[in-house]
Write an enzyme that holds these catalytic residues in place. Structure first.
Site, PDB file in Angstrom:
ATOM      1  N   ASP A  99      18.308  35.878  62.586  1.00 53.20           N
ATOM      2  CA  ASP A  99      18.356  34.354  61.568  1.00 53.20           C
ATOM      3  C   ASP A  99      16.564  33.704  61.084  1.00 53.20           C
ATOM      4  OD1 ASP A  99      17.648  33.970  64.339  1.00 53.20           O
ATOM      5  OD2 ASP A  99      19.754  32.781  64.134  1.00 53.20           O
ATOM      6  N   GLU A 121      22.692  42.239  62.972  1.00 55.24           N
ATOM      7  CA  GLU A 121      23.244  40.828  63.974  1.00 55.24           C
ATOM      8  C   GLU A 121      23.988  40.267  62.996  1.00 55.24           C
ATOM      9  OE1 GLU A 121      21.071  37.315  66.627  1.00 55.24           O
ATOM     10  OE2 GLU A 121      21.705  38.850  67.593  1.00 55.24           O
ATOM     11  N   GLU A 135      18.594  27.485  61.899  1.00 54.10           N
ATOM     12  CA  GLU A 135      18.873  29.303  61.318  1.00 54.10           C
ATOM     13  C   GLU A 135      20.370  29.489  60.906  1.00 54.10           C
ATOM     14  OE1 GLU A 135      17.542  28.216  64.256  1.00 54.10           O
ATOM     15  OE2 GLU A 135      15.538  28.859  64.820  1.00 54.10           O
ATOM     16  N   HIS A 216      14.147  26.380  74.459  1.00 53.92           N
ATOM     17  CA  HIS A 216      12.759  26.919  73.319  1.00 53.92           C
ATOM     18  C   HIS A 216      13.775  26.253  71.251  1.00 53.92           C
ATOM     19  CE1 HIS A 216      14.394  30.002  70.474  1.00 53.92           C
ATOM     20  NE2 HIS A 216      14.472  30.088  71.178  1.00 53.92           N
ATOM     21  N   ARG A 218      14.221  23.932  68.055  1.00 57.93           N
ATOM     22  CA  ARG A 218      13.938  22.895  67.215  1.00 57.93           C
ATOM     23  C   ARG A 218      15.271  22.274  67.633  1.00 57.93           C
ATOM     24  NH1 ARG A 218      10.158  24.596  63.128  1.00 57.93           N
ATOM     25  NH2 ARG A 218      10.011  26.580  63.821  1.00 57.93           N
ATOM     26  N   HIS A 248       7.944  28.417  76.843  1.00 56.83           N
ATOM     27  CA  HIS A 248       7.611  28.998  75.148  1.00 56.83           C
ATOM     28  C   HIS A 248       6.409  28.266  75.506  1.00 56.83           C
ATOM     29  CE1 HIS A 248       8.088  29.860  70.991  1.00 56.83           C
ATOM     30  NE2 HIS A 248       9.159  30.902  71.053  1.00 56.83           N
TER      31      HIS A 248
HETATM   32  C1  UD1 Z   1      11.927  31.128  66.067  1.00 62.67           C
HETATM   33  C2  UD1 Z   1      12.699  30.441  65.071  1.00 62.67           C
HETATM   34  C3  UD1 Z   1      14.020  30.242  66.389  1.00 62.67           C
HETATM   35  C4  UD1 Z   1      13.874  31.825  67.365  1.00 62.67           C
HETATM   36  C5  UD1 Z   1      12.700  31.342  68.367  1.00 62.67           C
HETATM   37  C6  UD1 Z   1      12.238  32.875  68.849  1.00 62.67           C
HETATM   38  C7  UD1 Z   1      12.617  29.858  62.975  1.00 62.67           C
HETATM   39  C8  UD1 Z   1      13.291  28.934  61.888  1.00 62.67           C
HETATM   40  N1  UD1 Z   1      13.284  30.491  63.838  1.00 62.67           N
HETATM   41  O1  UD1 Z   1      11.682  29.516  66.193  1.00 62.67           O
HETATM   42  O2  UD1 Z   1      15.035  31.285  65.212  1.00 62.67           O
HETATM   43  O3  UD1 Z   1      14.703  31.176  68.524  1.00 62.67           O
HETATM   44  O4  UD1 Z   1      11.041  31.857  66.958  1.00 62.67           O
HETATM   45  O5  UD1 Z   1      10.761  32.007  69.814  1.00 62.67           O
HETATM   46  O6  UD1 Z   1      12.242  31.830  62.921  1.00 62.67           O
HETATM   47  N2  UD1 Z   1       3.688  29.573  68.768  1.00 62.67           N
HETATM   48  C9  UD1 Z   1       2.511  30.604  69.767  1.00 62.67           C
HETATM   49  N3  UD1 Z   1       2.232  31.701  69.407  1.00 62.67           N
HETATM   50  C10 UD1 Z   1       3.617  32.012  69.405  1.00 62.67           C
HETATM   51  C11 UD1 Z   1       4.578  31.791  69.286  1.00 62.67           C
HETATM   52  C12 UD1 Z   1       5.145  29.806  68.742  1.00 62.67           C
HETATM   53  O7  UD1 Z   1       1.721  30.067  70.037  1.00 62.67           O
HETATM   54  O8  UD1 Z   1       3.325  33.232  69.715  1.00 62.67           O
HETATM   55  C13 UD1 Z   1       4.244  28.221  69.284  1.00 62.67           C
HETATM   56  C14 UD1 Z   1       3.520  28.215  67.698  1.00 62.67           C
HETATM   57  O9  UD1 Z   1       2.690  26.538  67.309  1.00 62.67           O
HETATM   58  C15 UD1 Z   1       4.065  28.216  66.673  1.00 62.67           C
HETATM   59  C16 UD1 Z   1       5.253  27.277  67.070  1.00 62.67           C
HETATM   60  O10 UD1 Z   1       4.736  27.898  68.807  1.00 62.67           O
HETATM   61  O11 UD1 Z   1       4.035  26.725  65.403  1.00 62.67           O
HETATM   62  C17 UD1 Z   1       6.930  27.418  67.485  1.00 62.67           C
HETATM   63  O12 UD1 Z   1       6.943  28.859  66.885  1.00 62.67           O
HETATM   64  P1  UD1 Z   1       7.702  29.099  65.239  1.00 62.67           P
HETATM   65  O13 UD1 Z   1       7.596  30.732  65.132  1.00 62.67           O
HETATM   66  O14 UD1 Z   1       7.589  28.213  64.353  1.00 62.67           O
HETATM   67  O15 UD1 Z   1       9.295  28.316  65.773  1.00 62.67           O
HETATM   68  P2  UD1 Z   1      10.191  29.151  66.804  1.00 62.67           P
HETATM   69  O16 UD1 Z   1      10.724  27.717  67.727  1.00 62.67           O
HETATM   70  O17 UD1 Z   1       9.642  29.745  67.743  1.00 62.67           O
HETATM   71  N1  UDP Z   2      11.910  37.002  76.370  1.00 60.68           N
HETATM   72  C1  UDP Z   2      11.309  37.665  77.140  1.00 60.68           C
HETATM   73  N2  UDP Z   2      10.006  36.956  78.054  1.00 60.68           N
HETATM   74  C2  UDP Z   2      10.553  35.155  77.810  1.00 60.68           C
HETATM   75  C3  UDP Z   2      11.965  34.472  77.639  1.00 60.68           C
HETATM   76  C4  UDP Z   2      12.016  35.496  76.989  1.00 60.68           C
HETATM   77  O1  UDP Z   2      11.035  38.477  76.886  1.00 60.68           O
HETATM   78  O2  UDP Z   2       9.928  34.686  78.375  1.00 60.68           O
HETATM   79  C5  UDP Z   2      13.077  37.497  75.855  1.00 60.68           C
HETATM   80  C6  UDP Z   2      14.742  38.231  76.538  1.00 60.68           C
HETATM   81  O3  UDP Z   2      14.057  38.588  77.726  1.00 60.68           O
HETATM   82  C7  UDP Z   2      15.194  37.445  74.980  1.00 60.68           C
HETATM   83  C8  UDP Z   2      14.341  36.746  74.105  1.00 60.68           C
HETATM   84  O4  UDP Z   2      13.522  37.002  74.531  1.00 60.68           O
HETATM   85  O5  UDP Z   2      15.750  39.120  74.562  1.00 60.68           O
HETATM   86  C9  UDP Z   2      14.632  36.118  73.863  1.00 60.68           C
HETATM   87  O6  UDP Z   2      13.810  35.532  72.866  1.00 60.68           O
HETATM   88  P1  UDP Z   2      14.263  33.847  72.768  1.00 60.68           P
HETATM   89  O7  UDP Z   2      14.734  32.792  73.336  1.00 60.68           O
HETATM   90  O8  UDP Z   2      12.541  32.903  72.414  1.00 60.68           O
HETATM   91  O9  UDP Z   2      14.408  33.608  71.328  1.00 60.68           O
HETATM   92  P2  UDP Z   2      16.322  33.548  70.458  1.00 60.68           P
HETATM   93  O10 UDP Z   2      16.747  35.005  71.244  1.00 60.68           O
HETATM   94  O11 UDP Z   2      16.970  31.903  70.610  1.00 60.68           O
HETATM   95  O12 UDP Z   2      16.021  33.551  68.999  1.00 60.68           O
END
Ligand code: UD1
Ligand code: UDP
Length: 374
Positions: A99, A121, A135, A216, A218, A248
């Protein structure tokens, strides 16, 4: 001889990569398919950690992450970028998972080109378009467009039928996260050094029960994060506990947690763990406190109770099975529920021994057979 079916798998974030690498491995090993992978780079470092451990080298990398970018800017860039890759690759099927913005934009770009979409999923629903945000809407959009719906559980399949999705297009496959967990557990058994990086923390916290934390979402940013930090401070007063919290990379998570929790002796705020080290954390912890979706599925598979810091869950199976409890973000509630598990052995055993409802680790081969049959 029939031409192999061209599958283009799209993903961009850490959880999608974890849940799709078993499927990509299976497609790559199967001569009935030509497997191509496009990553959006919606996440950068978190995605790259998974690509490295799973040995995946994407054919396309849009490298779209920009710090602090808005959802509309991200979605616009995804639609354009993913569409161009589809035009170049001309796949027979697109595969998306879950999602995220990447999955939703990928499904729309495929629909615009009349390319059928396989949704891995499929059918998770909280029933509230603001939890999880955005999501719940993303997956409803994908559910409207997909031609093949791989539902992890009967509950998810039922949710799709209730939305009038063609029952013939819905298949219960289990969740590929369990395939991924089995794969990584086997790799660690062969090569323990893959997950040995927590040894210093394990020594430092020896004799204390460990609570693993991730957060993490939102909808928890801001006030929710403040309340979660307050709950951790309250738990940390108990000296027989230790908290390991991989932060995160979202700056809105890190700033609150480091401001409120730095310097506490029994709280380790650490960098995101790569997947083998996270599996190790799941193994050594007593319980998990999380707002993550994936962790709600993985922890029960390893017999670890999960307290879910959210108001609703799209994974009611884990609550019904007794492996997870919804506790929201009220600090008193979190501390009460955690303390019950820490100090009431029977309550702990009931959650730890409950059955994991998310699959048997054979979801990826099931999805491959479905793709071969359509
Ligand atoms: C996204 C997904 C969410 C998922 C999550 C997993 C959407 C709308 N949401 O949310 O469903 O649960 O990923 O973690 O797609 N950032 C970094 N480096 C990284 C990753 C993130 O710096 O490797 C920072 C950046 O500033 C980025 C912010 O985190 O803009 C948020 O990342 P983003 O993918 O926009 O949304 P998530 O809240 O992580
Ligand atoms: N995970 C990881 N390292 C971390 C935290 C989570 O590898 O420090 C893995 C965890 O095993 C799971 C996935 O990341 O499979 C979950 O990701 P996240 O919580 O970012 O997203 P969500 O599942 O809520 O979409």
């Amino acid at each position: 001889m029939q031409r192999p079916c061209r599958i283009l798998t799209l993903f961009g974030t850490r959880p999608e990569a974890i849940k799709l690498f078993p499927l990509v491995h299976a497609l790559e090993a199967d001569p009935r398919f030509v497997s191509r992978v496009c990553v959006s780079g919606q996440h950068r470092d978190l995605l790259d950690q998974v690509l490295a451990i799973a040995g995946l080298a994407p054919d396309h990398d849009l490298d779209l992450m920009k710090p602090g970018q808005s959802l509309d800017a991200l979605t616009a860039a995804l639609l354009m970028g993913l569409g161009q890759v589809m035009d170049a690759e001309k796949p027979d099927w697109i595969v998306v998972q879950g999602d995220t913005a990447t999955a939703m934009a990928g499904a729309i770009a495929a629909y615009y080109r009349k390319i059928p979409v396989c949704h891995v999923e499929a059918g998770l629903r909280s029933g509230n378009i603001h939890h999880p945000w955005p999501e719940e809407v993303n997956r409803k959009i994908i559910g409207t467009l997909a031609a093949l719906h791989c539902a992890p559980t009967d509950t998810a399949a039922r949710a799709l039928r209730n939305e009038c999705v063609d029952p013939g297009a819905i298949h219960v496959t289990g969740n590929t996260v369990i395939d991924a967990l089995h794969w990584i557990t086997a790799r660690i058994a062969e090569k323990p050094e893959l997950a040995a990086g927590l040894a210093d923390l394990e020594r430092r916290f020896s004799g204390r029960r460990i609570i693993g934390v991730t957060s993490h979402r939102r909808e928890n940013l801001g006030e929710g994060m403040e309340r979660i930090a307050a709950a951790i401070r309250m738990l940390a007063v108990q000296e027989d506990l230790a908290i390991i919290f991989p932060l995160h990379l979202n700056p809105d998570v890190r700033s609150v947690m480091t401001d409120r929790l730095a310097g506490l002796d029994n709280v380790a705020l650490i960098e995101p763990l790569d997947y083998p080290h996270f599996a190790r954390l799941l193994d050594i912890c007593h319980l998990m406190l999380t707002d993550s979706g994936g962790v709600q599925e993985e922890a029960p598979a390893l017999g670890k109770p999960v307290l879910v810091m959210r108001e609703t869950t799209e994974r009611p199976e884990s609550v019904a099975a007794g492996t997870a409890r919804l506790v929201g973000t009220d600090p008193d509630r979190i501390v009460t529920e955690a303390s019950r598990l820490l100090y009431d052995g029977a309550a702990y055993a009931r959650m730890a021994l409950a059955h994991n409802p998310f699959g048997d680790g054979k979801s990826a081969p099931r999805i491959v057979e479905l793709l071969a049959s359509v």
